[in-house]
Design an enzyme around this catalytic site. Structure first.
Site, PDB file in Angstrom:
ATOM      1  N   HIS A 152      -9.202   4.060   9.804  1.00  0.00           N
ATOM      2  CA  HIS A 152     -10.061   3.357   9.100  1.00  0.00           C
ATOM      3  C   HIS A 152     -11.152   2.522   9.945  1.00  0.00           C
ATOM      4  O   HIS A 152     -10.655   1.331  10.657  1.00  0.00           O
ATOM      5  CB  HIS A 152      -9.107   2.342   8.139  1.00  0.00           C
ATOM      6  CG  HIS A 152      -9.927   1.374   7.220  1.00  0.00           C
ATOM      7  ND1 HIS A 152      -9.513  -0.038   7.005  1.00  0.00           N
ATOM      8  CD2 HIS A 152     -11.048   1.363   6.584  1.00  0.00           C
ATOM      9  CE1 HIS A 152     -10.619  -0.688   6.384  1.00  0.00           C
ATOM     10  NE2 HIS A 152     -11.479   0.441   5.933  1.00  0.00           N
ATOM     11  N   GLU A 190      -8.707   0.422  12.435  1.00  0.00           N
ATOM     12  CA  GLU A 190      -7.100   0.576  12.163  1.00  0.00           C
ATOM     13  C   GLU A 190      -6.773   2.023  12.244  1.00  0.00           C
ATOM     14  O   GLU A 190      -7.297   2.933  11.536  1.00  0.00           O
ATOM     15  CB  GLU A 190      -7.078  -0.007  10.845  1.00  0.00           C
ATOM     16  CG  GLU A 190      -7.166  -1.498  10.444  1.00  0.00           C
ATOM     17  CD  GLU A 190      -7.210  -2.139   9.164  1.00  0.00           C
ATOM     18  OE1 GLU A 190      -6.645  -3.350   9.024  1.00  0.00           O
ATOM     19  OE2 GLU A 190      -7.494  -1.538   8.290  1.00  0.00           O
ATOM     20  N   ASN A 211      -8.122  -5.738   5.028  1.00  0.00           N
ATOM     21  CA  ASN A 211      -8.726  -5.967   3.945  1.00  0.00           C
ATOM     22  C   ASN A 211      -7.302  -6.619   2.836  1.00  0.00           C
ATOM     23  O   ASN A 211      -7.753  -7.442   2.005  1.00  0.00           O
ATOM     24  CB  ASN A 211      -8.627  -4.408   3.129  1.00  0.00           C
ATOM     25  CG  ASN A 211     -10.061  -4.116   3.277  1.00  0.00           C
ATOM     26  OD1 ASN A 211     -10.982  -4.509   3.399  1.00  0.00           O
ATOM     27  ND2 ASN A 211     -10.038  -2.581   3.313  1.00  0.00           N
ATOM     28  N   SER A 262      -9.340   2.872   2.794  1.00  0.00           N
ATOM     29  CA  SER A 262      -9.404   1.456   3.383  1.00  0.00           C
ATOM     30  C   SER A 262      -8.085   0.757   2.440  1.00  0.00           C
ATOM     31  O   SER A 262      -7.959  -0.675   2.890  1.00  0.00           O
ATOM     32  CB  SER A 262     -10.612   0.771   2.746  1.00  0.00           C
ATOM     33  OG  SER A 262     -10.958   0.697   1.662  1.00  0.00           O
TER      34      SER A 262
END
Length: 424
Positions: free
Chosen positions: A146, A158, A196, A125
Site C-alpha cells: 500500500h 505498508e 487509514n 488501502s
C-alpha cells in the site's frame, strides 16, 4: 526467498490513475522497467506522458539529471492490456478502484498469464488482503503493498501479509521498498491497516463538524495546519485522494469493524461523490481548482473592538456616536436611588457605570466601573481619585469632594488634600 528484491527487474502496474502513475514514476526512477497497463488504451498513453513530464520537472528543479530522466523515460513501456502476456514480469502491482469483486476478477486473470515466480501485490488501502486472495489457486503469492498519495513524496509504504501469504514474501517486499528509497512498515491485515485506521479519527470528526455546521472546511483545515502542525487539513486530504477512493474506504473500514459507531461514515461524502464533487481530479470538491491550483476563500478576520467616545454616553447609544451631555441614570446592577453615569476611558475605550455625585465624568486617565476601577500604582496619571478601589485591594474611603481632584494623603491625621497620591 533470499536476494529476490535485488533480482527484480520488471514490474507491471495495472491501473494508470493517480496511484498507478505515482507507482510507475517511483519504480522507473528506481531503475526498474515498468509496464503500464489499463483497460483503456488512451489512459496508458496519458500516463506515460504525465510521468515523462514529471521527470522533466525534476530536471528543471535540479533534483534529477537530464541523463537519468531520459533513462527513466525509456524504462516506461505501455502494454496492450492488464492481461497481456507477462513472462518477464517479476512483480505485478494492482492499482485499480477499491472494489473487492473487481480486484478478485483481475487477480484471477493475472494468475493465468503470469509465471509461477511472479509476485502479485495489491495497492488496496482498506480491503482485506486475505479476502482478495481467496479467489486465487495459489494465494501464497499475493501480498499487500500500500503506497500513499503522492507516491514519490510520501515515503511510507505498508506491507501486508494475508492469512495464506508465503512467509518469505513480506520480507522480500520490504527489501524492494527500501531499494526504491521508501520506508516500509509491516501492517496487520485489518480494515484500514495502520495509517487509514488511525486517520479515521481526524477525517470522521472533521466531517462531523461540517455536518453540524460548526465550521467551514477551510477553517477546519487552517486549524489542522496551524495548530496540529499537519501538512494539510482533512478536507484538503479528501480532495487530494478523491472521494471516489476515500468514501469507499470509509465504508469498508466501518463494515470491517462491524459497524463500530466511532468509525461511522458521513452522509456528506456519499452525496458529494454521487454529485461528482470528487476533489482535485474533478476540478471541484470541498475546494475549487483552477489549473490545478486550489482556490481557498480568504480567512475571516474578527470584527474590530467596540470603541466608545470619550465622555459620557448612555448604553443605548451606538458605538462611536456623539454623546449627549451627562445626565443621571440608573443601572439594574445598582440602586436607583444613587446617581450614576455611563463613562468611558480614553485609554481603553471601555465604558462602565460609575458612582458619581456630579454630572462630570472621571478625568482622563481614570478607568471607572461600579464601585471599583484600576489605576496604575506608583505611576502618574491625570487623576487617581480616592474613590477608586483596585481589584483585590483595600477599600479606600470615598472622597468628600467628588467634584474635585482630591487625594487621600498619608498625613497625620489623614485628610483629603489636592496633589496627594493614594497610600499604597
Amino acid at each position: 526467498m533470499d536476494g529476490w528484491a535485488e533480482r527484480v527487474g520488471t514490474v507491471r502496474v495495472v491501473g494508470t490513475g493517480v496511484m498507478g502513475r505515482g507507482i510507475a514514476q517511483l519504480a522507473a526512477a528506481g531503475g526498474l522497467t515498468v509496464e503500464l497497463a489499463d483497460v483503456r488504451p488512451e489512459a496508458v498513453a496519458a500516463a506515460v506522458e504525465y510521468v515523462s513530464g514529471m521527470f522533466g520537472k525534476l530536471v528543471a528543479k535540479g533534483r534529477m539529471t537530464a541523463e537519468d530522466a531520459a533513462a527513466a523515460k525509456a524504462r516506461l513501456r505501455p502494454v496492450d492490456g492488464p492481461l497481456a502476456p507477462a513472462d518477464g514480469c517479476d512483480l505485478v502491482i494492482e492499482a485499480v478502484r477499491e472494489d473487492l469483486a473487481t480486484k478478485r476478477e483481475l487477480f484471477a486473470g493475472l494468475e493465468k498469464v503470469c509465471p509461477e515466480h511472479t509476485v502479485l501485490a495489491t495497492n488496496t488501502s482498506s480491503l482485506s488482503v486475505t479476502a482478495i486472495g481467496a479467489g486465487l489457486a495459489d494465494p501464497s503469492r499475493l501480498a499487500g503493498l500500500h503506497f500513499f498519495n503522492p507516491v514519490p513524496l510520501m515515503r511510507l509504504v505498508e506491507v501486508i501479509a494475508g492469512a495464506r501469504t508465503a512467509a518469505w514474501l513480506p520480507g522480500a517486499l520490504t527489501g524492494l521498498v527500501r531499494r526504491l528509497g521508501h520506508e516500509p512498515v509491516l501492517a496487520p491485515d485489518t480494515p484500514g491497516f495502520l495509517v487509514n485506521h488511525a486517520g479515521r479519527g481526524l477525517v470522521t470528526e472533521a466531517l462531523q463538524i461540517l455536518g453540524e455546521a460548526v465550521a467551514e472546511p477551510a477553517d477546519v483545515d487552517r486549524i489542522a495546519r496551524d495548530v496540529l502542525g499537519l501538512r494539510m487539513g482533512p478536507f484538503e486530504l479528501l480532495d487530494l485522494t478523491g472521494l471516489d477512493v476515500s468514501h469507499p474506504v470509509l465504508e469498508s473500514i466501518w463494515t470491517g469493524f462491524y459497524d463500530e459507531p466511532r468509525l461511522r461514515p458521513s452522509r456528506i461524502t456519499r452525496a458529494r461523490m454521487e454529485a461528482g464533487l470528487l476533489g482535485r481530479k474533478a476540478g471541484e470538491g470541498f475546494y475549487r481548482y483552477v489549473d490545478g491550483a486550489k482556490q481557498e476563500p480568504p480567512e475571516a478576520r474578527p470584527p474590530p473592538p467596540r470603541r466608545v467616545r470619550s465622555g459620557c454616553t448612555t448604553p443605548s447609544r451606538a458605538c462611536g456616536t456623539p454623546s449627549p451631555p451627562c445626565s443621571a441614570g440608573t443601572s439594574s446592577r445598582a440602586s436607583a436611588r444613587r446617581p450614576m453615569r455611563w463613562c468611558s476611558s480614553p485609554r481603553t475605550g471601555a465604558a462602565r457605570w460609575t458612582w458619581r455625585a456630579s454630572t462630570a465624568c472621571p478625568p482622563s486617565g481614570c478607568w471607572a466601573s461600579i464601585r471599583s476601577a484600576v489605576s496604575p500604582r506608583g505611576s502618574p496619571s491625570a487623576c487617581t481619585p480616592a474613590w477608586i478601589r483596585p481589584p483585590g485591594g483595600p477599600r479606600w474611603p470615598r472622597s468628600p469632594r467628588p467634584d474635585g481632584p482630591s487625594r487621600w494623603c498619608g498625613t497625620r491625621p489623614r485628610r483629603w488634600r489636592s496633589g496627594c497620591w493614594p497610600r499604597s
